[in-house]
Write an enzyme that holds these catalytic residues in place. Structure first.
Site, short mmCIF file in Angstrom:
data_model
loop_
_atom_site.label_atom_id
_atom_site.label_comp_id
_atom_site.label_asym_id
_atom_site.label_seq_id
_atom_site.Cartn_x
_atom_site.Cartn_y
_atom_site.Cartn_z
N ASN A 13 -5.14 21.56 73.73
CA ASN A 13 -5.57 21.48 72.33
C ASN A 13 -4.38 21.92 71.49
OD1 ASN A 13 -6.75 21.67 69.82
ND2 ASN A 13 -7.87 23.57 70.28
N TRP A 14 -3.72 20.94 70.90
CA TRP A 14 -2.49 21.26 70.14
C TRP A 14 -2.79 21.96 68.82
CZ3 TRP A 14 1.43 16.55 70.38
CH2 TRP A 14 1.80 16.35 71.72
N LYS A 15 -4.03 21.90 68.36
CA LYS A 15 -4.41 22.44 67.05
C LYS A 15 -3.53 21.79 65.95
CE LYS A 15 -5.60 26.65 69.45
NZ LYS A 15 -6.26 27.92 69.34
N HIS A 98 -15.17 23.30 68.28
CA HIS A 98 -14.19 24.36 68.56
C HIS A 98 -14.48 25.56 67.66
CE1 HIS A 98 -10.40 26.52 68.88
NE2 HIS A 98 -10.25 25.91 70.04
N GLU A 100 -12.63 27.45 66.04
CA GLU A 100 -11.90 27.50 64.76
C GLU A 100 -12.58 26.62 63.71
OE1 GLU A 100 -8.06 26.57 66.41
OE2 GLU A 100 -8.05 28.53 67.40
N GLU A 170 -15.50 28.87 75.81
CA GLU A 170 -14.38 29.55 75.18
C GLU A 170 -14.87 30.82 74.47
OE1 GLU A 170 -10.89 26.72 74.59
OE2 GLU A 170 -12.05 26.68 72.76
N GLY A 176 -6.40 32.48 71.51
CA GLY A 176 -5.18 32.75 70.75
C GLY A 176 -4.89 34.23 70.60
N SER A 216 -6.67 31.81 76.06
CA SER A 216 -5.44 32.43 76.55
C SER A 216 -5.18 32.15 78.03
CB SER A 216 -5.45 33.94 76.28
OG SER A 216 -5.55 34.17 74.88
N GLY A 237 -4.80 26.12 74.59
CA GLY A 237 -4.21 26.07 73.25
C GLY A 237 -2.72 26.33 73.31
N GLY A 238 -2.33 27.57 73.08
CA GLY A 238 -0.91 27.93 72.98
C GLY A 238 -0.05 27.41 74.12
C1 PEP Z 1 -8.12 26.77 72.32
O1 PEP Z 1 -7.61 26.55 71.25
O2 PEP Z 1 -9.10 26.11 72.68
C2 PEP Z 1 -7.57 27.84 73.15
C3 PEP Z 1 -8.17 28.14 74.28
O3 PEP Z 1 -6.44 28.48 72.68
P1 PEP Z 1 -5.52 29.52 73.47
O4 PEP Z 1 -5.27 28.93 74.85
O5 PEP Z 1 -4.27 29.61 72.67
O6 PEP Z 1 -6.27 30.80 73.56
#
Ligand code: PEP
Length: 254
Positions: A13-15, A98, A100, A170, A176, A216, A237-238
């Site tokens: 997930n590039w956001k 999601h 966010e 999640e 994040g 994470s 994500g990251g």
């Molecule tokens: C996400 O955005 O779905 C996510 C899991 O982010 P991160 O891996 O950065 O925690």
């Protein structure tokens, strides 16, 4: 072992990251690193990168997804993108619900349900995100929260349509933040979600459902998380923004 009954899927997930050049560079770097992946590889990218991702992923084992879609087919919804528009482009997956979007854009369980309906009707595959916030975990109501999110989101989804749904567990406190759920915590909730789906549909449908962990996940913790019986992949994500890290997580899913 039930784990063999379902497809492992690792999705990035590039956001709201990566301009066109960065997208091209990342996908070009990733391609040789993930070409022999044992799991399905999905890149969920900002709308502005969809065309680039679709053209660079053509003929590779990488699948392309969007990060959201609207529930209406068309109409007076300034700034929105419909599921049909995504499908028309050749997009295969869409992330819905999601945290966010729930946190910053007023997403509710009801709008998640409407978006899931629209995505399925347009022929897309859905990565449906559920998860509790820290206060809910501390209050001991994680199961109630994810059960409600799952049940409302899947309202009206048939067992046949469920084959186009992936659920991403999640925990919001792990997204994040660098704070990962332990592998046991991830397993406990993923197994619980599977039991909810078994009651809603059937054991066979629940056994076939891919349930990802997200929050994470990194090369250093991926293997342990992904080795758990009910964790069938990851939503990343990251670490999905760095080709070598994302590829290492994909390798850990082997
Ligand atoms: C996400 O955005 O779905 C996510 C899991 O982010 P991160 O891996 O950065 O925690």
């Amino acid at each position: 072992m039930n784990k063999t009954l379902r497809k492992a899927i690792v999705a990035g997930n590039w956001k709201m990251n990566n301009d066109r050049n960065a997208a091209k560079k990342l996908i070009t770097e990733l391609n040789p690193l993930v070409k022999d992946a044992a799991c399905e590889v999905v890149l969920c990218v900002p709308y502005t990168n969809l065309e680039t991702a679709l053209s660079l992923c053509e003929g590779t084992n990488m699948h392309v997804g969007a990060e959201n879609c609207h529930w209406a087919k068309s109409g007076a919804f300034t700034g929105e993108i419909s599921a049909e528009m995504l499908a028309e482009m050749g997009v295969e997956y869409v992330i819905i619900g999601h945290s966010e979007r729930r946190q910053y854009f007023g997403e509710t369980d009801q709008t998640v349900q409407a978006r899931v309906r629209a995505a399925l009707d347009a022929g897309l595959k859905v990565i449906l995100c559920v998860g509790e916030v820290l206060e809910q975990r501390e209050q001991g109501i994680t199961e109630e929260v994810v059960a409600l999110q799952t049940k409302v989101a899947l309202g009206g989804v048939s067992e046949e349509e469920l084959s186009r749904i992936v659920i991403a567990y999640e925990p919001v406190w792990a997204i994040g933040t660098g704070k990962t759920a332990t592998a046991d915590q991830a397993e406990e909730v993923c197994a619980f979600i599977r039991s909810v789906v078994a009651k809603l549909y059937s054991k066979a449908a629940a056994d076939a459902l891919t349930i990802q962990y997200g929050g994470s996940m990194k090369p250093g913790n991926a293997k342990e998380l992904l080795s758990k019986e009910d964790v069938d992949g990851g939503l990343i994500g990251g670490a999905a923004l760095v080709a070598s890290d994302f590829a290492a997580i994909i390798e850990a899913a082997r």
